[in-house]
Design a protein around this motif. Structure first.
Motif, PDB file in Angstrom:
ATOM      1  N   VAL A   3     -16.110  39.693 -12.194  1.00  0.00           N
ATOM      2  CA  VAL A   3     -17.251  40.286 -12.065  1.00  0.00           C
ATOM      3  C   VAL A   3     -17.434  41.769 -12.768  1.00  0.00           C
ATOM      4  O   VAL A   3     -16.519  42.873 -12.445  1.00  0.00           O
ATOM      5  N   GLY A 383     -21.754  37.475 -12.082  1.00  0.00           N
ATOM      6  CA  GLY A 383     -21.594  37.347 -10.982  1.00  0.00           C
ATOM      7  C   GLY A 383     -23.140  37.144 -10.084  1.00  0.00           C
ATOM      8  O   GLY A 383     -23.240  36.763  -8.632  1.00  0.00           O
ATOM      9  N   ASP A 425     -18.416  34.367 -14.755  1.00  0.00           N
ATOM     10  CA  ASP A 425     -17.743  35.615 -14.058  1.00  0.00           C
ATOM     11  C   ASP A 425     -17.391  36.331 -15.709  1.00  0.00           C
ATOM     12  O   ASP A 425     -17.914  36.414 -16.940  1.00  0.00           O
TER      13      ASP A 425
END
Length: 542
Positions: A3, A383, A425
């Motif tokens: 992330v 994230g 991500d």
């Protein structure tokens, strides 16, 4: 999941291939011209095998027959049948004349059928006489008097269907060409009903442009060419079958293989073996059932290269077995919803097993996805969980005749709000973490508890009912009904509840478990705490 929180949770799909700008009929005509003698469709149940030239002729025959019945551009033609060759003919024939094909779930019961016939204003209904324990002909007769717009019923194999085909044989191809010249890729040509949170389903309305491009795009990412042969044991009434299956095939000159009318693990593997299929589709439960066959190792699956697993998350062991034991090294995970034609994100052929079990891939070509704070609508950093939204060519035209519901789902920026909680991500891979509302996904079917709760409220002995999803090894999730009994009545058993629901609601919506309580867990503001009920259910069921 790596992330970089400084990046926003937004991704757009680039592509070297342009979007297709034609209608489904024009796209099919191009494929027929390029591959006239290649297999287009193999229906194992009926033994029918058609080249693209033959397939085109059957589609034209049905299209001309429908024109002869007075079906015009924009008219709604319902189809209620399991998988079979005729389903596919109707799919492409209605698209060729600009009629709107309305997919009716083969598991529907009479009240669901009546609702859809009236809500969509279906004037012509094409149906199988029966399937498994469902007497379609009988159910149609039961509701026909309550559906004023329904003027024609065509049962496969019946005299009206045979007359339609005979009329199609006598029809004038110039008439069909004339009609086709009036069509636009943006015309609505398909309505698919998705379970509604308020008891009745909503009709997601899709155009040529929506579904042709989605089918083509999914096929591109799977590396399809005219030598591919796709085993499609998933139902046609759903986007999985008719878009990711049929349209992905015909837009690449590949072959559609129908293993049988409904899913059976042995029939599916038999089709792969007999037809040399290169691709196999299914929800995880289907692959689990195939791998569990006692004689699994006796099947020759050496032609398999790829396929699609979608509908619910895939357990890592199952993914490994699909790759190692079935030879599907390039199997893809797809994520989407009917309202987005359906696929928004997809894993790629070279993605690791880890990516394929922990994410639903990256955004598809020509599409955008973002993850927003459900309260503020602001895009969250990578994230961070939030609601997944999709924008692009795939977003439906709207819900049929429900502008208010359409406006709730699609915002002013044309973003479709999925209602799913997700996280992105730094490489743009999306993981689904939960659902904002309480939708249950059982074996790939989206189920909204509200519809079942409303039915249970009609039970004379029940004071109140709440339905939650509980984890299940086979289906991903199963349904559990929490019920409060009226005073002086006997506690309801699971079998008695199932007997009450049977015939009133589709079989996959019938709760498997029942828990009788005096009170439901509530919040301070008086809302039922379904999260707590789910946790308690997991403990009760061990």
């Amino acid at each position: 999941m790596s992330v970089n929180a400084s990046l926003p949770s937004y991704a757009s799909g680039t592509s070297t291939a342009p979007l297709l700008g034609d209608t489904i009929g024009a796209n099919l005509a191009r494929t027929i011209a390029a591959h006239p003698d290649r297999d287009a469709l193999v229906d194992r149940g009926s033994g029918r095998r058609l080249t693209y030239r033959d397939f085109g002729a059957e589609v034209d025959r049905v299209a001309l027959g429908l024109l002869g019945l007075g079906v015009a551009k924009g008219d709604r033609v319902g189809i209620w049948a399991p998988n079979r060759a005729e389903w596919v003919f109707v799919q492409y024939a209605t698209a060729r004349i600009g009629a709107v094909m309305v997919n009716i779930n083969p598991a529907y019961r009479t009240h669901e059928l009546e609702y859809v016939l009236n809500q969509a204003g279906i004037s012509v209904l094409v149906a199988a006489p029966s399937f498994k324990t469902s007497d379609y002909a009988g159910m149609i007769e039961e509701v026909r008097g309550k559906c004023p717009e329904l003027r024609e019923l065509l049962l496969f194999g019946g005299s009206a269907w045979e007359s339609l085909l005979a009329a199609g044989d006598q029809g004038d191809p110039a008439r069909l060409a004339g009609v086709e010249a009036t069509l636009s890729p943006d015309d609505p040509i398909n309505i698919q009903y998705t379970s509604g949170t308020t008891g009745f389903p909503k009709g997601a309305t899709l155009s040529h442009h929506n579904i042709l491009n989605n089918g083509y795009s999914v096929g591109e990412l799977l590396g399809y060419t005219e030598i591919d042969r796709i085993a499609i044991p998933v139902p046609f009434y759903h986007c999985f079958g008719m878009v990711m299956g049929n349209l992905a095939a015909t837009s690449h000159g590949a072959c559609m293989v129908i293993p049988g009318p409904g899913f059976d693990p042995a029939t599916a593997l038999d089709a792969v073996q007999a037809e040399g299929c290169t691709s196999l589709y299914g929800v995880p439960a289907m692959f689990i059932a195939e791998l569990a066959l006692p004689d699994f190792d006796s099947y020759d699956l050496s032609t398999l290269r790829t396929g699609i697993m979608a509908g619910s998350p895939c357990p890592v062991e199952v993914m490994r077995e699909v790759i190692d034991r079935m030879g599907m090294a390039e199997v893809s995970i797809c994520y989407g919803m009917t309202e987005t034609s359906p696929v928004s994100t997809q894993t790629r052929r070279d993605d690791s097993v880890e990516r394929r079990v922990s994410t639903v891939g990256r955004v598809g070509p020509h599409l955008e996805v973002k993850i927003v704070d459900p309260e503020s609508g602001v895009t969250v950093p990578r994230g961070t969980p939030g609601e997944l939204c999709t924008r692009g060519y795939s977003v439906m035209l709207g819900y049929w005749n429900q502008p208010d519901r359409s406006a709730e789902a699609i915002d002013a920026g044309r973003w479709m709000h999925t209602g799913d909680l997700a996280v992105m991500d730094e490489d743009g891979y999306v993981g689904i973490t939960g659902r904002i509302k309480d939708m249950v996904i059982r074996g790939g079917e989206n189920i909204y508890p509200r519809e079942i709760e409303e039915l249970l409220h009609t039970h004379p002995d029940l004071l109140d009912a709440q339905v939650v999803g509980v984890p299940d090894e086979r289906y991903g999730e199963e349904l559990m009904a929490w019920v409060r009994m009226r005073e002086g009545t006997e506690p309801l058993t699971a079998e008695a509840l199932r007997a009450f629901c049977r015939g009133r609601i589709a079989h996959y919506k019938i709760p498997r478990y029942v828990h009788v309580v005096d009170e439901f867990p509530m919040t301070v503001t008086g809302k039922v705490r379904k999260v707590q009920m789910r946790e308690e259910a997991v403990r009760l069921l061990g």
